[in-house]
Design a protein around this motif. Structure first.
Motif, PDB file in Angstrom:
ATOM      1  N   LEU A   1       4.491   9.445  -6.928  1.00 29.48           N
ATOM      2  CA  LEU A   1       5.245  10.071  -7.481  1.00 29.48           C
ATOM      3  C   LEU A   1       6.443   9.243  -8.144  1.00 29.48           C
ATOM      4  O   LEU A   1       7.118   9.653  -6.608  1.00 29.48           O
ATOM      5  CB  LEU A   1       5.124  11.196  -7.744  1.00 29.48           C
ATOM      6  CG  LEU A   1       3.865  12.311  -7.920  1.00 29.48           C
ATOM      7  CD1 LEU A   1       2.718  11.932  -7.392  1.00 29.48           C
ATOM      8  CD2 LEU A   1       3.943  13.090  -8.018  1.00 29.48           C
ATOM      9  N   GLN A   2       7.046   9.111  -8.789  1.00 26.18           N
ATOM     10  CA  GLN A   2       8.421   9.533  -9.094  1.00 26.18           C
ATOM     11  C   GLN A   2       9.523  10.584  -7.928  1.00 26.18           C
ATOM     12  O   GLN A   2       9.169  11.614  -8.467  1.00 26.18           O
ATOM     13  CB  GLN A   2       9.654   9.165 -10.918  1.00 26.18           C
ATOM     14  CG  GLN A   2       8.804   8.121 -11.164  1.00 26.18           C
ATOM     15  CD  GLN A   2       9.166   8.473 -12.545  1.00 26.18           C
ATOM     16  OE1 GLN A   2       9.513   9.409 -12.814  1.00 26.18           O
ATOM     17  NE2 GLN A   2       8.308   7.107 -13.568  1.00 26.18           N
TER      18      GLN A   2
ATOM     19  N   MET B   1       5.241  13.953  -2.510  1.00 29.79           N
ATOM     20  CA  MET B   1       5.445  12.538  -3.158  1.00 29.79           C
ATOM     21  C   MET B   1       4.417  11.264  -3.173  1.00 29.79           C
ATOM     22  O   MET B   1       3.981  10.772  -3.993  1.00 29.79           O
ATOM     23  CB  MET B   1       6.209  12.557  -3.691  1.00 29.79           C
ATOM     24  CG  MET B   1       7.188  14.137  -3.993  1.00 29.79           C
ATOM     25  SD  MET B   1       6.945  15.085  -5.606  1.00 29.79           S
ATOM     26  CE  MET B   1       7.226  14.095  -7.102  1.00 29.79           C
ATOM     27  N   ILE B   2       4.019  10.974  -1.727  1.00 28.88           N
ATOM     28  CA  ILE B   2       3.384  10.030  -1.314  1.00 28.88           C
ATOM     29  C   ILE B   2       1.934  10.589  -1.089  1.00 28.88           C
ATOM     30  O   ILE B   2       1.810  11.161  -0.321  1.00 28.88           O
ATOM     31  CB  ILE B   2       3.970   9.687  -0.086  1.00 28.88           C
ATOM     32  CG1 ILE B   2       5.529   9.321  -0.673  1.00 28.88           C
ATOM     33  CG2 ILE B   2       3.612   7.984   0.235  1.00 28.88           C
ATOM     34  CD1 ILE B   2       6.166   9.061   0.425  1.00 28.88           C
ATOM     35  N   ILE B   3       0.767  10.042  -2.482  1.00 27.25           N
ATOM     36  CA  ILE B   3      -0.575  10.330  -1.655  1.00 27.25           C
ATOM     37  C   ILE B   3      -1.102   9.215  -0.781  1.00 27.25           C
ATOM     38  O   ILE B   3      -1.079   7.955  -0.767  1.00 27.25           O
ATOM     39  CB  ILE B   3      -0.914  10.531  -2.658  1.00 27.25           C
ATOM     40  CG1 ILE B   3      -0.830  11.520  -4.036  1.00 27.25           C
ATOM     41  CG2 ILE B   3      -2.463  10.873  -2.557  1.00 27.25           C
ATOM     42  CD1 ILE B   3       0.716  11.248  -4.835  1.00 27.25           C
ATOM     43  N   LYS B   4      -2.254   9.838   0.226  1.00 31.16           N
ATOM     44  CA  LYS B   4      -2.865   9.394   1.014  1.00 31.16           C
ATOM     45  C   LYS B   4      -3.762   9.004   1.608  1.00 31.16           C
ATOM     46  O   LYS B   4      -3.569  10.929   1.339  1.00 31.16           O
ATOM     47  CB  LYS B   4      -1.438   9.223   2.754  1.00 31.16           C
ATOM     48  CG  LYS B   4       0.196   8.223   2.724  1.00 31.16           C
ATOM     49  CD  LYS B   4       0.715   8.915   4.299  1.00 31.16           C
ATOM     50  CE  LYS B   4       1.442   8.132   4.201  1.00 31.16           C
ATOM     51  NZ  LYS B   4       2.144   8.603   5.466  1.00 31.16           N
TER      52      LYS B   4
ATOM     53  N   ARG C   1      -7.384   2.843   4.561  1.00 33.90           N
ATOM     54  CA  ARG C   1      -7.684   3.227   5.997  1.00 33.90           C
ATOM     55  C   ARG C   1      -6.905   4.520   5.817  1.00 33.90           C
ATOM     56  O   ARG C   1      -6.198   4.494   4.634  1.00 33.90           O
ATOM     57  CB  ARG C   1      -6.544   2.188   6.575  1.00 33.90           C
ATOM     58  CG  ARG C   1      -7.778   0.595   7.021  1.00 33.90           C
ATOM     59  CD  ARG C   1      -8.313   1.349   7.840  1.00 33.90           C
ATOM     60  NE  ARG C   1      -9.659  -0.249   8.474  1.00 33.90           N
ATOM     61  CZ  ARG C   1     -10.701  -0.767   9.370  1.00 33.90           C
ATOM     62  NH1 ARG C   1     -11.333   0.898   9.086  1.00 33.90           N
ATOM     63  NH2 ARG C   1     -11.222  -1.836   8.486  1.00 33.90           N
ATOM     64  N   GLN C   2      -7.083   5.304   6.905  1.00 29.40           N
ATOM     65  CA  GLN C   2      -6.465   6.529   6.760  1.00 29.40           C
ATOM     66  C   GLN C   2      -5.084   6.601   6.814  1.00 29.40           C
ATOM     67  O   GLN C   2      -4.517   5.581   7.909  1.00 29.40           O
ATOM     68  CB  GLN C   2      -7.294   7.091   8.164  1.00 29.40           C
ATOM     69  CG  GLN C   2      -6.579   8.635   8.286  1.00 29.40           C
ATOM     70  CD  GLN C   2      -7.636   9.904   8.995  1.00 29.40           C
ATOM     71  OE1 GLN C   2      -7.800   8.954  10.153  1.00 29.40           O
ATOM     72  NE2 GLN C   2      -7.283  10.593   9.904  1.00 29.40           N
ATOM     73  N   GLY C   3      -4.032   7.480   6.160  1.00 33.93           N
ATOM     74  CA  GLY C   3      -3.260   6.786   6.155  1.00 33.93           C
ATOM     75  C   GLY C   3      -2.481   6.044   5.212  1.00 33.93           C
ATOM     76  O   GLY C   3      -1.445   6.117   5.385  1.00 33.93           O
ATOM     77  N   GLN C   4      -3.406   5.131   5.025  1.00 34.93           N
ATOM     78  CA  GLN C   4      -2.621   4.335   4.119  1.00 34.93           C
ATOM     79  C   GLN C   4      -2.667   5.035   2.830  1.00 34.93           C
ATOM     80  O   GLN C   4      -3.310   6.349   1.852  1.00 34.93           O
ATOM     81  CB  GLN C   4      -4.129   3.161   3.963  1.00 34.93           C
ATOM     82  CG  GLN C   4      -3.152   2.024   2.861  1.00 34.93           C
ATOM     83  CD  GLN C   4      -4.348   0.961   2.642  1.00 34.93           C
ATOM     84  OE1 GLN C   4      -5.259   0.567   2.934  1.00 34.93           O
ATOM     85  NE2 GLN C   4      -4.836   0.526   1.088  1.00 34.93           N
ATOM     86  N   VAL C   5      -1.239   4.711   1.803  1.00 33.92           N
ATOM     87  CA  VAL C   5      -0.964   4.875   0.723  1.00 33.92           C
ATOM     88  C   VAL C   5      -2.006   4.827  -0.310  1.00 33.92           C
ATOM     89  O   VAL C   5      -1.657   3.635  -0.432  1.00 33.92           O
ATOM     90  CB  VAL C   5       0.816   4.422   0.729  1.00 33.92           C
ATOM     91  CG1 VAL C   5       1.416   5.375  -0.797  1.00 33.92           C
ATOM     92  CG2 VAL C   5       2.134   4.666   1.582  1.00 33.92           C
ATOM     93  N   ILE C   6      -1.823   5.625  -1.637  1.00 38.50           N
ATOM     94  CA  ILE C   6      -2.652   5.492  -2.222  1.00 38.50           C
ATOM     95  C   ILE C   6      -2.209   5.163  -3.857  1.00 38.50           C
ATOM     96  O   ILE C   6      -2.389   4.211  -4.402  1.00 38.50           O
ATOM     97  CB  ILE C   6      -3.475   6.430  -2.730  1.00 38.50           C
ATOM     98  CG1 ILE C   6      -5.179   6.450  -1.330  1.00 38.50           C
ATOM     99  CG2 ILE C   6      -4.557   6.635  -3.653  1.00 38.50           C
ATOM    100  CD1 ILE C   6      -5.389   5.277  -1.095  1.00 38.50           C
TER     101      ILE C   6
END
Length: 268
Positions: A66-67, A157-160, A58-63
């Motif tokens: 990164l550390q 660092m969080i890819i959505k 879904r849009q906005g879901q965390v994919i």
């Protein structure tokens, strides 16, 4: 017998063209768009990859993440500074003290009971207190901006996922180094695009907003309604054709992309 066959042929020539008002073409059902999701140019080590091939997102879901231990600590420190109120409260109390002191001594100064040097000191201390409070407020605003910057750095660092779609392919796994590479490939399949190549002789019969029946190839089958969204305005002179794109709703992801299909237009 020959007479009956002749009559049948004549009817097929003269009646069918007028009785039929449908144009049928071959088409291909394609994803609305395909995008590669990466780390936005931020180098680092992948800590998690939370999706795999075939997963719906879904849009906005965390994919993936990164550390980000350093970025997280920096963000928390900046947040704490941005929320600090003690400095401003102290400066406000100091200013209020000198305001009260000025009020109490103003009449004494006017009656020339209080020396000018003492009055000047009171006035000066009040002005200094005002500037100290202003400085504390500006420092808090600066701390809030620092927090926003630290938060932005941490969130990078969080890819959505920017879309609703399906994971077509996963390229990297946790522990791998990433800089400019893609982590996964996503396909948006609601709605779908239906691409059709049509002879130029039908150019004036196909209109934007026109509805068409879409029949996917076996084993999917069925009939669906799509709407014309794009009509190419540059004709391919070599083949004498033009392209048409239709939009096909696919809310339950029932239809996969990549299927061949028949597209039937009803024309007047």
């Amino acid at each position: 017998m020959r007479f009956k066959i002749l009559i049948t042929l004549i009817l097929s020539i003269f009646v069918l063209p007028f009785s039929s008002n449908a144009l049928e073409f071959d088409g291909v059902i394609e994803p609305r768009r395909i995008i590669n999701i990466g780390g936005a140019g931020v180098p680092g080590i992948l800590e998690t990859v939370r999706v795999d091939r075939g997963d719906f997102v879904r849009q906005g879901q965390v994919i993936a993440t990164l550390q980000a231990g350093v970025e997280r600590a920096t963000m928390e420190m900046a947040r704490y500074r941005a929320e600090m109120e003690a400095g401003i409260k102290a400066k406000e109390a100091n200013l209020n003290f000198y305001i009260r002191k000025k009020i109490m001594n103003e009449e004494l100064y006017k009656k020339q009971v209080l020396p000018f040097s003492q009055w000047d000191e009171i006035e000066t201390n009040k002005i200094i207190a005002e500037w100290q409070l202003k400085d504390a407020i500006e420092n808090k605003k600066l701390a809030e901006l620092e927090y926003k910057r630290a938060l932005e750095a941490y969130q990078r660092m969080i890819i959505k996922s920017p879309i609703n779609g399906v994971v077509v392919e996963r390229f990297l796994s946790p522990g791998e180094y990433i800089e400019n590479q893609a982590i996964v490939k996503l396909a948006q399949i609601d709605p779908l695009n239906v691409e059709v190549i049509i002879p130029v002789s039908y150019l004036l019969q196909i209109k934007l907003g026109m509805k068409a029946k879409v029949i996917p190839e076996a084993p999917i089958g069925g009939q669906y309604v799509a709407e014309v969204k794009v009509i190419d305005r540059v004709i391919d002179a070599a083949s004498g054709t033009f392209g048409v794109r239709l939009e096909l709703p696919n809310p339950n992801y029932k239809l996969p992309a990549g299927l061949k299909c028949k597209v039937i237009f009803s024309v007047k």
